[in-house]
Design an enzyme around this catalytic site. Structure first.
Site, PDB file in Angstrom:
ATOM      1  N   LYS A   1      -0.316   3.581  -2.739  1.00 19.47           N
ATOM      2  CA  LYS A   1      -1.336   4.717  -2.679  1.00 19.47           C
ATOM      3  C   LYS A   1      -0.812   6.158  -2.435  1.00 19.47           C
ATOM      4  CE  LYS A   1      -4.719   1.556  -0.347  1.00 19.47           C
ATOM      5  NZ  LYS A   1      -3.974   0.418   0.024  1.00 19.47           N
TER       6      LYS A   1
ATOM      7  N   SER B   1       0.919  -1.172   0.034  1.00 18.85           N
ATOM      8  CA  SER B   1      -0.118  -0.107  -0.141  1.00 18.85           C
ATOM      9  C   SER B   1       0.770   1.304   0.046  1.00 18.85           C
ATOM     10  CB  SER B   1      -0.955  -0.115   1.264  1.00 18.85           C
ATOM     11  OG  SER B   1      -1.789  -0.943   1.092  1.00 18.85           O
TER      12      SER B   1
ATOM     13  N   SER C   1      -5.561   3.246   4.923  1.00 20.23           N
ATOM     14  CA  SER C   1      -5.134   2.273   3.791  1.00 20.23           C
ATOM     15  C   SER C   1      -6.419   1.384   3.252  1.00 20.23           C
ATOM     16  CB  SER C   1      -3.956   1.274   4.248  1.00 20.23           C
ATOM     17  OG  SER C   1      -3.259   1.004   3.450  1.00 20.23           O
TER      18      SER C   1
ATOM     19  N   LYS D   1       2.938   6.518   5.422  1.00 22.27           N
ATOM     20  CA  LYS D   1       2.244   5.309   4.731  1.00 22.27           C
ATOM     21  C   LYS D   1       2.945   4.042   5.231  1.00 22.27           C
ATOM     22  CE  LYS D   1      -1.135   4.054   2.407  1.00 22.27           C
ATOM     23  NZ  LYS D   1      -1.242   3.130   3.381  1.00 22.27           N
TER      24      LYS D   1
END
Length: 297
Positions: free
Chosen positions: A79, A76, A133, A239
């Site tokens: 993203k 992820s 997420s 993140k």
């Protein structure tokens, strides 16, 4: 008598000039001397992540590197690139988007609290994709990108090349596809770019968010990085990511000892290893010794 007086004055002035010359040189040396703090780090930090990179943005150099050129799945972390592409397109953040069955994960069959039929704004979807997420949120953002998901992913790859991320490739916008790969060095470039987006800073460091979609119960989402709730951290971009192929991942743009630093931790084994490694990095940097040599300019 008059001539003697003139000679005496002349000799006195010459003596004073000779005495003043060394003082002038010393003053010039002081003005032309810079005092620059230099940090000396102790032996390498003991990190348990398979891949790690600590990059000092102030000095434009890695402070520590471990398998930083390995091309691996990034889950992820993907993203962040999807968010930059959406924001670059300047799509209306207040536009309502309904979650569709197409947004469901048919690759990994991951669970989502976001129900089909929920209608949220693009801004809320961006928030949930970055902060919590949320895979369906990221999928919906790509689906509603001009030209659809295929166009969004193509734009992500194009932006990666533009940023100099030559060893990076994206196949979807969520990170569920293990074909989304990169290196720690490339991710430093992505974090450097992401920090300039105010909304990415805001959403990745938001602690929690309440979602109130008409016709559905309210949902509270939390940040997947617990360090954003820790007052001792100054985080600009954060993140996390996880799929089996990638292990647990964490990237951050932060400040440690008032120095801008990018931390990349990939393929961390164990649920808490990535966060523990980040803490070890902070402690390692804070233990640095400071010396201040003089450097002539």
């Amino acid at each position: 008598m008059y001539k003697k007086l003139i000679i005496l004055v002349f000799l006195l002035a010459s003596t004073m000039a000779v005495k003043a010359a060394p003082n002038t040189a010393i003053a010039h040396k002081k003005v032309g001397t810079l005092t620059k703090a230099v940090l000396t780090y102790p032996s390498s930090p003991k990190l348990r992540s398979s891949i790690a990179l600590i990059y000092d943005e102030q000095e434009q150099r890695p402070l520590f590197s471990k398998n930083a050129n390995a091309i691996v799945p990034i889950a992820s972390i993907t993203k962040l690139m999807a968010a930059m592409v959406v924001l670059d397109a300047k799509l209306p953040l207040e536009e309502k988007i309904a979650i569709s069955a197409i947004d469901s994960d048919t690759l990994k069959n991951t669970y989502s609290r976001m129900r089909i039929g929920m209608t949220l704004t693009r801004g809320e979807l961006l928030n949930l994709a970055l902060m919590s997420s949320e895979n369906r949120a990221a999928a919906a953002l790509a689906r509603t990108y001009p030209g659809g998901t295929k166009a969004a992913v193509a734009k992500m790859n194009a932006k990666a090349l533009k940023l100099g991320m030559k060893n990076t490739h994206f196949r979807d916008a969520t990170g569920l596809n293990s074909g989304n790969t990169s290196t720690a060095h490339d991710l430093v470039k992505m974090l450097s770019a992401a920090q300039h987006y105010k909304l990415i800073h805001k959403y990745t460091t938001t602690e929690s968010h309440m979602v109130a979609a008409p016709g559905f119960p309210q949902l509270r989402y939390g940040n997947t990085n617990p360090l954003v709730r820790n007052a001792s951290w100054d985080i600009g971009v954060s993140k996390t990511g996880y799929i089996n192929e990638a292990g647990r991942c964490l990237v951050m743009h932060t400040r440690i000892m008032n120095r801008p630093v990018i931390i990349v931790l990939l393929d961390s084994h164990g649920k808490y290893t990535r966060v523990a490694d980040a803490k070890r990095i902070k402690k390692w940097m804070e233990s640095a010794m400071t010396r201040t040599p003089d450097k002539n300019i």
